[in-house]
Design a protein around this motif. Structure first.
Motif, PDB file in Angstrom:
ATOM      1  N   ASP A   1      -8.958  -6.020   3.640  1.00  0.00           N
ATOM      2  CA  ASP A   1      -7.992  -5.175   4.326  1.00  0.00           C
ATOM      3  C   ASP A   1      -7.238  -4.332   3.301  1.00  0.00           C
ATOM      4  O   ASP A   1      -7.045  -4.740   2.152  1.00  0.00           O
ATOM      5  CB  ASP A   1      -7.020  -6.044   5.123  1.00  0.00           C
ATOM      6  CG  ASP A   1      -6.260  -5.253   6.169  1.00  0.00           C
ATOM      7  OD1 ASP A   1      -6.558  -4.054   6.348  1.00  0.00           O
ATOM      8  OD2 ASP A   1      -5.367  -5.828   6.811  1.00  0.00           O
ATOM      9  N   GLY A   2      -6.806  -3.137   3.713  1.00  0.00           N
ATOM     10  CA  GLY A   2      -6.112  -2.236   2.807  1.00  0.00           C
ATOM     11  C   GLY A   2      -4.952  -1.562   3.503  1.00  0.00           C
ATOM     12  O   GLY A   2      -4.269  -2.161   4.337  1.00  0.00           O
ATOM     13  N   GLY A   3      -4.730  -0.278   3.204  1.00  0.00           N
ATOM     14  CA  GLY A   3      -3.613   0.429   3.802  1.00  0.00           C
ATOM     15  C   GLY A   3      -2.296  -0.235   3.444  1.00  0.00           C
ATOM     16  O   GLY A   3      -2.064  -0.667   2.317  1.00  0.00           O
ATOM     17  N   GLY A   4      -1.407  -0.362   4.427  1.00  0.00           N
ATOM     18  CA  GLY A   4      -0.117  -0.990   4.199  1.00  0.00           C
ATOM     19  C   GLY A   4      -0.202  -2.465   3.899  1.00  0.00           C
ATOM     20  O   GLY A   4       0.784  -3.074   3.471  1.00  0.00           O
ATOM     21  N   SER A   5      -1.384  -3.066   4.116  1.00  0.00           N
ATOM     22  CA  SER A   5      -1.559  -4.494   3.838  1.00  0.00           C
ATOM     23  C   SER A   5      -1.840  -4.786   2.368  1.00  0.00           C
ATOM     24  O   SER A   5      -1.702  -5.932   1.934  1.00  0.00           O
ATOM     25  CB  SER A   5      -2.702  -5.061   4.695  1.00  0.00           C
ATOM     26  OG  SER A   5      -2.435  -4.916   6.069  1.00  0.00           O
ATOM     27  N   THR A   6      -2.268  -3.775   1.615  1.00  0.00           N
ATOM     28  CA  THR A   6      -2.625  -4.002   0.215  1.00  0.00           C
ATOM     29  C   THR A   6      -1.438  -4.535  -0.574  1.00  0.00           C
ATOM     30  O   THR A   6      -0.360  -3.933  -0.586  1.00  0.00           O
ATOM     31  CB  THR A   6      -3.142  -2.703  -0.424  1.00  0.00           C
ATOM     32  OG1 THR A   6      -4.457  -2.433   0.086  1.00  0.00           O
ATOM     33  CG2 THR A   6      -3.220  -2.807  -1.934  1.00  0.00           C
ATOM     34  N   ALA A   7      -1.656  -5.691  -1.234  1.00  0.00           N
ATOM     35  CA  ALA A   7      -0.577  -6.303  -2.026  1.00  0.00           C
ATOM     36  C   ALA A   7      -1.170  -7.300  -3.004  1.00  0.00           C
ATOM     37  O   ALA A   7      -2.178  -7.950  -2.727  1.00  0.00           O
ATOM     38  CB  ALA A   7       0.434  -7.013  -1.123  1.00  0.00           C
ATOM     39  N   MET A   8      -0.531  -7.407  -4.152  1.00  0.00           N
ATOM     40  CA  MET A   8      -0.853  -8.429  -5.139  1.00  0.00           C
ATOM     41  C   MET A   8       0.456  -8.967  -5.695  1.00  0.00           C
ATOM     42  O   MET A   8       1.379  -8.196  -5.982  1.00  0.00           O
ATOM     43  CB  MET A   8      -1.707  -7.870  -6.279  1.00  0.00           C
ATOM     44  CG  MET A   8      -2.048  -8.902  -7.372  1.00  0.00           C
ATOM     45  SD  MET A   8      -2.928  -8.182  -8.802  1.00  0.00           S
ATOM     46  CE  MET A   8      -4.528  -7.789  -8.068  1.00  0.00           C
ATOM     47  N   SER A   9       0.547 -10.293  -5.825  1.00  0.00           N
ATOM     48  CA  SER A   9       1.735 -10.898  -6.422  1.00  0.00           C
ATOM     49  C   SER A   9       1.322 -11.815  -7.560  1.00  0.00           C
ATOM     50  O   SER A   9       0.243 -12.421  -7.530  1.00  0.00           O
ATOM     51  CB  SER A   9       2.543 -11.680  -5.387  1.00  0.00           C
ATOM     52  OG  SER A   9       1.838 -12.833  -4.949  1.00  0.00           O
TER      53      SER A   9
END
Length: 508
Positions: free
Chosen positions: A475-483
């Motif tokens: 999934d991408g768009g506004g869901s893209t995240a890495m912590s």
């Protein structure tokens, strides 16, 4: 964390040749590194533009089609003539689809943009206001987000690399406390006590499409199957020690056996009748093939639930039977919706299947059978295995292999979908493995003037440049995240900040 120098072997294939590119690598833990790549820089000469919503016209194959960003040429030219008559300069432009594994190259339609360009979003927005006052629908758009834009950046890419020769941690995925309540990637990582986390697969966002947070595709967590497949779509398969990361197209089957009768299940842990991204069975409408961001329906379904679903199973008309750990009937209800105790499962029935479940009685055995296998028959429901949904596939054996059509990223009656989802630049998350057997988890920021994102064809080329042999989009768009260690290292594109998602890949 220890910071290391990173030798740049080859620049990423983004923007004009010769753009500046920097890479820095941080050791997260033994066998795990995070490399940040910054290519190019914000280009002040890249303009804002105004793009029109095109009504279907006299020459449209569907005169009742809603206004869209991309229509047939006749409809686009009709709009240009109307704009010109109203004192606005505009032109129609062909939108070209490059050849991929299952979609040929060609013009998928035409867009309409004003010939005027703008140095700021505010100036473009003022022009949109003028157009709206004249009865036209339009939006502002940064030209650097076009997939074929010559803009000079910036691109910000984060790469987590897990080397199984040195890795001593655990690689898997988590959906947080339950399936149906969304949490941010950062929160899921903290829940899983992870050193690093990356957003996972597609999920239900709109309550009208099901239970928000529910994976919209296959999900195996800690060896337990919690969500069924979107038929034929790829999935990322991980093992606990990061030794066998691969792309598979798994097949699932679910049954419930009561006495001499065996019935097929339609799904696991989702609202009956709502099949997000489609790809279910022949009884689903309008199709049983994958169609991304579409919800198919079926009034007659059998859905199994586990205690991972949430505080209660979906309520509504139908019937529900609750089973203990040994598949013995605990209770039967003439309405759907109950609370499951740890270890319990249930089966909900709707439509013409309701009476079958209603006929069961406490003490009866209703045996659930769940299977998920790879093409070679290998079982994917086993301890230490994780399966996360996504699509399309990007690479196979080191070569571009974009399965845009097979995986439902083409809407035959709406070319605007492929235009926005595939051909324009967006934030992206993708994953796979390289020739050395290392797992790579990648995020790319986007939808900001100084964070351009990638089109899907660009995503595949970047995966190749990073040395990946097999890769797929998550999934991408506004869901893209890495912590990392509970700290968000990506730049969310949603105005509200980091988006709550359905699941996340975690390293702990």
């Amino acid at each position: 964390m220890r910071h290391l120098a990173y030798a740049v072997s080859a620049p990423l294939p983004l923007g004009p040749a010769g753009l500046p590119e920097t890479r820095s690598t941080t050791t997260v833990e033994p066998g795990v590194t995070m490399t940040r790549i910054v290519r190019g820089a914000f280009d002040p000469s890249t303009p804002w533009v105004v793009e029109l919503s095109i009504p279907s016209g006299r020459t449209s194959p569907d005169p009742d089609a809603p206004p869209r960003s991309v229509q047939d040429r006749g409809s686009a030219d009709d709009l240009v003539r109307r704009l010109t008559a109203s004192g606005f300069d505009a032109r129609s432009e062909a939108v070209r689809q490059p050849a991929v594994a299952d979609v040929p190259a060609g013009v998928i339609g035409y867009r309409v943009r004003t010939t005027s360009t703008f140095t700021s979003r505010a100036d473009a927005a003022a022009y949109v206001t003028r157009l709206q006052a004249a009865g036209f629908a339009a939006r502002t758009w940064y030209a650097g987000w076009d997939g074929a834009s010559p803009a000079k950046g910036q691109w910000s890419i984060n790469v987590l690399t897990i080397d199984p020769r040195e890795f001593r941690g655990h690689l898997g995925a988590s959906f947080g406390p339950d399936l149906v309540n969304r949490e941010t990637t950062t929160a899921i990582g903290e829940y899983a006590h992870a050193r690093a986390a990356v957003n996972g697969g597609f999920f239900v966002l709109d309550p009208k499409a099901g239970a928000p947070g529910d994976p919209a595709g296959v999900g195996v967590y800690g060896g337990l199957l919690e969500s069924e497949t979107v038929a034929g779509r790829p999935a990322l398969v991980l093992d606990d020690r990061a030794r066998q990361t691969r792309i598979a197209r798994p097949v699932w089957k679910g049954t419930v056996q009561a006495g001499s009768s065996t019935l097929e299940l339609d799904g696991i842990n989702r609202v009956p009748g709502l099949i997000r991204n489609c790809g279910g069975d022949p009884g689903d409408q309008p199709t049983d093939h994958p169609v991304h961001d579409t919800t198919c329906t079926d009034p007659n379904e059998l859905i199994a639930f586990t205690d991972a679903y949430g505080p209660s199973t979906p309520d509504g008309p139908g019937s529900e039977v609750v089973l203990d750990r040994n598949d013995r009937v605990v209770r039967v209800a003439a309405e759907r919706g109950t609370t499951l105790q740890p270890g319990q499962r249930s089966v909900q029935a709707t439509g013409n299947l309701t009476q079958i479940v209603s006929a069961l009685r406490p003490g009866h055995i209703a045996r659930l059978g769940l299977s998920l296998t790879e093409a070679n028959g290998a079982n994917l429901i086993r301890p230490g295995t994780t399966v996360v949904n996504g699509g399309p596939q990007l690479l196979r054996d080191g070569a571009a292999y974009i399965t845009q059509g097979t995986d439902g990223m083409v809407h035959p009656t709406d070319p605007s979908f492929a235009y926005g989802w595939v051909l324009q630049r967006n934030p992206r998350t993708f994953a796979g493995a390289d020739a050395a057997g290392r797992t790579l988890l990648v995020t790319v920021d986007g939808r900001q003037p100084d964070q351009l994102g990638l089109s899907v064809p660009e995503e595949a080329r970047v995966a190749q440049a990073l040395g990946m042999r097999d890769a797929m989009n998550l999934d991408g768009g506004g869901s893209t995240a890495m912590s990392l260690d509970g700290r968000l290292v990506t730049h969310p594109s949603d105005a509200s900040g980091e988006r709550p998602v359905g699941d996340a890949i975690v390293i702990r």
